[in-house]
Design a protein around this motif. Sequence first.
Motif, short mmCIF file in Angstrom:
data_model
loop_
_atom_site.label_atom_id
_atom_site.label_comp_id
_atom_site.label_asym_id
_atom_site.label_seq_id
_atom_site.Cartn_x
_atom_site.Cartn_y
_atom_site.Cartn_z
N ALA A 23 9.31 15.13 -11.98
CA ALA A 23 9.80 13.93 -12.66
C ALA A 23 10.87 13.23 -11.82
O ALA A 23 10.85 12.01 -11.66
CB ALA A 23 10.35 14.29 -14.04
N VAL A 76 10.90 9.38 -10.01
CA VAL A 76 11.98 8.40 -10.13
C VAL A 76 12.52 8.05 -8.75
O VAL A 76 12.77 6.88 -8.43
CB VAL A 76 13.11 8.96 -11.03
N LYS A 119 10.89 8.09 -5.93
CA LYS A 119 9.93 7.24 -5.21
C LYS A 119 10.08 5.78 -5.63
O LYS A 119 10.00 4.87 -4.80
CB LYS A 119 8.50 7.71 -5.48
N LEU A 120 10.31 5.56 -6.93
CA LEU A 120 10.46 4.19 -7.42
C LEU A 120 11.70 3.55 -6.81
O LEU A 120 11.64 2.44 -6.27
CB LEU A 120 10.55 4.19 -8.95
N ALA A 180 11.46 2.84 -3.17
CA ALA A 180 10.63 1.66 -2.90
C ALA A 180 11.40 0.37 -3.16
O ALA A 180 11.19 -0.63 -2.48
CB ALA A 180 9.38 1.70 -3.77
N ILE A 181 12.30 0.40 -4.14
CA ILE A 181 13.11 -0.79 -4.42
C ILE A 181 14.07 -1.04 -3.26
O ILE A 181 14.25 -2.17 -2.80
CB ILE A 181 13.89 -0.62 -5.74
N PRO A 214 11.33 -1.63 0.49
CA PRO A 214 9.98 -2.04 0.07
C PRO A 214 8.92 -1.79 1.13
O PRO A 214 7.75 -1.58 0.82
CB PRO A 214 10.13 -3.53 -0.21
N VAL A 251 6.39 1.27 1.01
CA VAL A 251 5.40 1.52 -0.05
C VAL A 251 3.99 1.59 0.49
O VAL A 251 3.31 2.60 0.37
CB VAL A 251 5.49 0.44 -1.15
N GLU A 289 1.99 5.18 1.33
CA GLU A 289 1.01 5.60 0.33
C GLU A 289 -0.42 5.36 0.78
O GLU A 289 -1.31 6.12 0.43
CB GLU A 289 1.26 4.83 -0.98
#
Lengths: 196, 102
Positions: free
Chosen positions: B75, B79, B81-82, B85-86, B89, B92, B96
């Motif tokens: 979990a 979080v 990874k998100l 990425a922000i 950028p 991403v 992936e």
Amino acid sequence: MRLDDQEGLGVRQMVDTLETTLLGRPVRFELSGPWTSYMVVFTRLLVGWWFVYAGLEKYANLWYAPAEAFDASGWLLHGTAGAPGWLHGFLVWAGSTGWLLAATNYAIPLGELLIGLGVLFGFATRLAAFFGAFLLFFFYLGSADFTNGYVNGNLLGIILFMQLIVFGAGRIWGVDGYLERTGFVRNHPWTRYLLG
Amino acid sequence: MSNTDTELGPVDTFAMVVGGGLVLLGTVVLGLLDTFIGNPYPLPVLNEAGEVVASPTFSVEIRGTIIALGLAVFALYAVYKLFAAIVSPETVATAEGDVPTR
């Protein structure tokens, strides 16, 4: 992708080859593109309906008189005794704290419904699947239904949600497939971790 | 299909090894030991009077907590990874390799 004539039998099928490394070791295997895509969508539809139904049936009192409004207090206070102590204590506290119980009674049915719809239609699939796994985490360890072992439906549900996240399952016949081709998503690539 | 070879960073490897390792430890490894050492059932065995006559070698406290920690690693990784990425950028698509397809 290529069309393989397997063993010269004239049986042609679309075969994809995946080449990568897993924990430093090379991995190469072939898989059927159509079957892989099919199973991703198939899984998404089943898991999505699983949660849509779980949410809907908690609202059944709205159209079916004998049904009672959803109340998590019974499970929180009396159904979690088998859980690890740290989780049982938290869930009992949640069930005996007025505002938190009210929030839980509101959030579980609505959350299940939204998670299910997101997964079913492939909309914000990764976000929906994350919260699906989050909910199942509490159901899995809270209920501690380990009569038949620790690998049960709730744990497998968590794994299915994780697989939907990894595959980005909403891109196959899902709303996310269209959203990810929009300029907004292309200009904000982090949003793909919520879609996909 | 395109070659999806990607190099994982230390955080990705940590999530795979530690997250998956803890879940497998709690389910498979301790489950195997539990089966052959003492009471083979994962829950306490009760007699007709409701008294515990045999407990599992590894309690729910131990196995459940180990599995919970493994799932928590996954979990937290999601979080991370998100937010990574922000902040970055450009990582991403290249990290992936799962560009949108029809």
